[in-house]
Design an enzyme around this catalytic site. Structure first.
Site, PDB file in Angstrom:
ATOM      1  N   ASN A 102       0.823  -1.209   0.000  1.00  0.00           N
ATOM      2  CA  ASN A 102       0.000   0.000   0.000  1.00  0.00           C
ATOM      3  C   ASN A 102       0.856   1.257   0.000  1.00  0.00           C
ATOM      4  O   ASN A 102       1.934   1.282   0.577  1.00  0.00           O
ATOM      5  CB  ASN A 102      -0.932   0.007   1.221  1.00  0.00           C
ATOM      6  CG  ASN A 102      -1.882  -1.172   1.203  1.00  0.00           C
ATOM      7  OD1 ASN A 102      -2.043  -1.807   0.167  1.00  0.00           O
ATOM      8  ND2 ASN A 102      -2.496  -1.473   2.329  1.00  0.00           N
ATOM      9  N   HIS A 119       5.797  -0.496  -2.742  1.00  0.00           N
ATOM     10  CA  HIS A 119       5.311   0.276  -3.896  1.00  0.00           C
ATOM     11  C   HIS A 119       5.393   1.785  -3.680  1.00  0.00           C
ATOM     12  O   HIS A 119       4.724   2.543  -4.373  1.00  0.00           O
ATOM     13  CB  HIS A 119       3.881  -0.150  -4.250  1.00  0.00           C
ATOM     14  CG  HIS A 119       3.790  -1.569  -4.753  1.00  0.00           C
ATOM     15  ND1 HIS A 119       2.602  -2.280  -4.813  1.00  0.00           N
ATOM     16  CD2 HIS A 119       4.750  -2.411  -5.228  1.00  0.00           C
ATOM     17  CE1 HIS A 119       2.847  -3.497  -5.293  1.00  0.00           C
ATOM     18  NE2 HIS A 119       4.127  -3.603  -5.545  1.00  0.00           N
ATOM     19  N   CYS A 127      11.288  14.036  -8.127  1.00  0.00           N
ATOM     20  CA  CYS A 127      11.624  14.758  -9.351  1.00  0.00           C
ATOM     21  C   CYS A 127      12.123  13.783 -10.407  1.00  0.00           C
ATOM     22  O   CYS A 127      12.943  12.922 -10.127  1.00  0.00           O
ATOM     23  CB  CYS A 127      12.682  15.818  -9.082  1.00  0.00           C
ATOM     24  SG  CYS A 127      13.235  16.631 -10.595  1.00  0.00           S
ATOM     25  N   CYS A 150      14.537  22.365  -9.566  1.00  0.00           N
ATOM     26  CA  CYS A 150      15.427  22.268 -10.729  1.00  0.00           C
ATOM     27  C   CYS A 150      14.676  22.531 -12.031  1.00  0.00           C
ATOM     28  O   CYS A 150      15.283  22.574 -13.097  1.00  0.00           O
ATOM     29  CB  CYS A 150      16.106  20.893 -10.779  1.00  0.00           C
ATOM     30  SG  CYS A 150      15.070  19.586 -11.464  1.00  0.00           S
TER      31      CYS A 150
HETATM   32  P1  OAD Z   1      -6.317  -5.797  -4.720  1.00  0.00           P
HETATM   33  O1  OAD Z   1      -7.332  -4.733  -4.967  1.00  0.00           O
HETATM   34  O2  OAD Z   1      -5.838  -6.580  -5.872  1.00  0.00           O
HETATM   35  O3  OAD Z   1      -6.898  -6.846  -3.653  1.00  0.00           O
HETATM   36  C1  OAD Z   1      -7.500  -6.438  -2.471  1.00  0.00           C
HETATM   37  C2  OAD Z   1      -7.809  -7.680  -1.650  1.00  0.00           C
HETATM   38  O4  OAD Z   1      -8.341  -7.253  -0.403  1.00  0.00           O
HETATM   39  C3  OAD Z   1      -8.838  -8.631  -2.263  1.00  0.00           C
HETATM   40  O5  OAD Z   1      -8.344  -9.960  -2.215  1.00  0.00           O
HETATM   41  C4  OAD Z   1     -10.057  -8.474  -1.372  1.00  0.00           C
HETATM   42  O6  OAD Z   1     -10.812  -9.676  -1.232  1.00  0.00           O
HETATM   43  C5  OAD Z   1      -9.408  -8.110  -0.059  1.00  0.00           C
HETATM   44  N1  OAD Z   1     -10.263  -7.358   0.890  1.00  0.00           N
HETATM   45  C6  OAD Z   1     -11.316  -6.561   0.641  1.00  0.00           C
HETATM   46  N2  OAD Z   1     -11.824  -6.048   1.773  1.00  0.00           N
HETATM   47  C7  OAD Z   1     -11.076  -6.544   2.789  1.00  0.00           C
HETATM   48  C8  OAD Z   1     -11.098  -6.411   4.218  1.00  0.00           C
HETATM   49  N3  OAD Z   1     -12.007  -5.640   4.833  1.00  0.00           N
HETATM   50  N4  OAD Z   1     -10.170  -7.088   4.934  1.00  0.00           N
HETATM   51  C9  OAD Z   1      -9.240  -7.857   4.321  1.00  0.00           C
HETATM   52  N5  OAD Z   1      -9.178  -8.018   2.983  1.00  0.00           N
HETATM   53  C10 OAD Z   1     -10.080  -7.378   2.237  1.00  0.00           C
HETATM   54  O7  OAD Z   1      -5.115  -5.091  -3.919  1.00  0.00           O
HETATM   55  P2  OAD Z   1      -3.608  -5.568  -3.773  1.00  0.00           P
HETATM   56  O8  OAD Z   1      -3.498  -7.044  -3.649  1.00  0.00           O
HETATM   57  O9  OAD Z   1      -2.993  -4.729  -2.734  1.00  0.00           O
HETATM   58  O10 OAD Z   1       0.099  -1.963  -7.416  1.00  0.00           O
HETATM   59  O11 OAD Z   1      -3.025  -5.128  -5.174  1.00  0.00           O
HETATM   60  C11 OAD Z   1      -1.664  -5.285  -5.420  1.00  0.00           C
HETATM   61  C12 OAD Z   1      -1.148  -4.159  -6.283  1.00  0.00           C
HETATM   62  O12 OAD Z   1      -1.920  -4.052  -7.474  1.00  0.00           O
HETATM   63  C13 OAD Z   1      -1.265  -2.775  -5.672  1.00  0.00           C
HETATM   64  O13 OAD Z   1      -0.208  -2.478  -4.783  1.00  0.00           O
HETATM   65  C14 OAD Z   1      -1.238  -1.896  -6.873  1.00  0.00           C
HETATM   66  C15 OAD Z   1      -2.226  -2.652  -7.725  1.00  0.00           C
HETATM   67  O14 OAD Z   1      -2.207  -2.414  -9.063  1.00  0.00           O
HETATM   68  C16 OAD Z   1       0.678  -0.901  -7.962  1.00  0.00           C
HETATM   69  O15 OAD Z   1       0.101   0.158  -8.062  1.00  0.00           O
HETATM   70  C17 OAD Z   1       2.066  -1.140  -8.429  1.00  0.00           C
HETATM   71 ZN    ZN Z   2      14.557  18.251  -9.637  1.00  0.00          ZN
END
Ligand code: OAD
Ligand code: ZN
Length: 245
Positions: A102, A119, A127, A150
């Protein structure tokens, strides 16, 4: 009240080596949108339009509009009981590392100390030319674009699709995953690599893998324990239970 297995409870000794990986789901109860799922960002937007270096080249104003919108959400809302429980757990266990995908900084705001932000952080800008970092709001804005001293454009201090993760942070994350005894995967869909590989790395070295999520994920069939539900409910219940021991 949640029932935690004696298998898990007996492992949670004060000197146990614990690693926690969190994803957008832990902030869902803080009213921040996740990425996937019915109300996720990627239902209404395409990642290539907003979260890639090419998107920023094409339309930096659009990209900054989205990040400013999200920055405001992060300011408006606050960490929830799930974040607070993890901060408490860190105090309770001698070897405790929090790895997060996050960018909202809520683990810091909740009081966690040892945090590996894989991330980046949305409240930072970097910059594009000199690499200088600054806090959100400290940029010099002209025509909806933020500039560094800059003269070059600032970009959000996050990792985009197609970019590599900050190497020292990723190395630390791999190291703690490979040497931990208990690995928690919390609120992540377990589909974005390299973060999604960490539980398997931990399991290969014998760690006990626990997943907390209301939904099953590609990881679920491979964990030792699946605690189905919201992290904002399960984590406070777990810390309460541990404190009774
Ligand atoms: P996702 O949006 O892919 O997944 C969120 C997860 O949280 C799902 O499996 C849901 O079931 C779960 N969830 C929802 N509500 C919840 C709750 N109250 N308690 C516990 N779990 C819950 O998010 P990420 O796995 O973090 O990357 O996504 C990974 C990466 O993809 C992010 O860091 C971002 C995104 O694109 C970048 O921006 C590089
Ligand atoms: Zn700069």
């Amino acid at each position: 009240m949640h029932n935690f297995s004696s298998n898990l409870l007996s492992r949670l000794k004060p000197d146990a080596r614990i690693v926690v990986l969190t994803g957008a789901g832990i902030s869902a109860e803080s009213s921040l949108a996740t990425f996937r799922g019915p109300d996720g960002w990627w239902k209404s937007y395409r990642p290539e339009e907003l979260a890639t270096p090419a998107a920023f080249e094409r339309d930096p104003q659009l990209v900054w509009e989205w990040y400013n919108f999200r920055r405001n959400k992060v300011r408006e809302h606050a960490p929830n009981p799930g974040h607070l429980a993890l901060a408490q757990m860190e105090k309770r266990f001698r070897h405790f590392t929090l790895i997060t995908q996050n960018v909202d900084g809520y683990h810091h705001r909740a009081g966690s100390r040892t945090i590996l932000e894989l991330h980046g952080n949305i409240m930072k800008s970097r910059c594009r030319q000199c690499g200088q970092e600054c806090e959100a709001g400290a940029e010099n804005w002209r025509e909806q674009l933020p500039y560094c001293k800059c003269g070059a454009l600032y970009r959000p201090g996050v990792v985009w699709f197609g970019e590599s993760l900050p190497l020292p942070i990723l190395q630390d994350a791999c190291r703690v995953a490979e040497t931990c005894e208990i690995f928690f995967s919390i609120g992540t869909s377990s589909v974005v690599y390299p973060a999604a590989a960490l539980p398997a790395q931990a399991a290969a070295q014998g760690a006990y893998i626990v997943e907390i999520n209301p939904e099953e994920t590609p990881l679920t069939s491979r964990v030792d324990e699946f605690l189905q539900g919201k992290s904002g409910e399960i984590l406070p219940a777990l810390i309460n239970r541990i404190q009774q021991e």
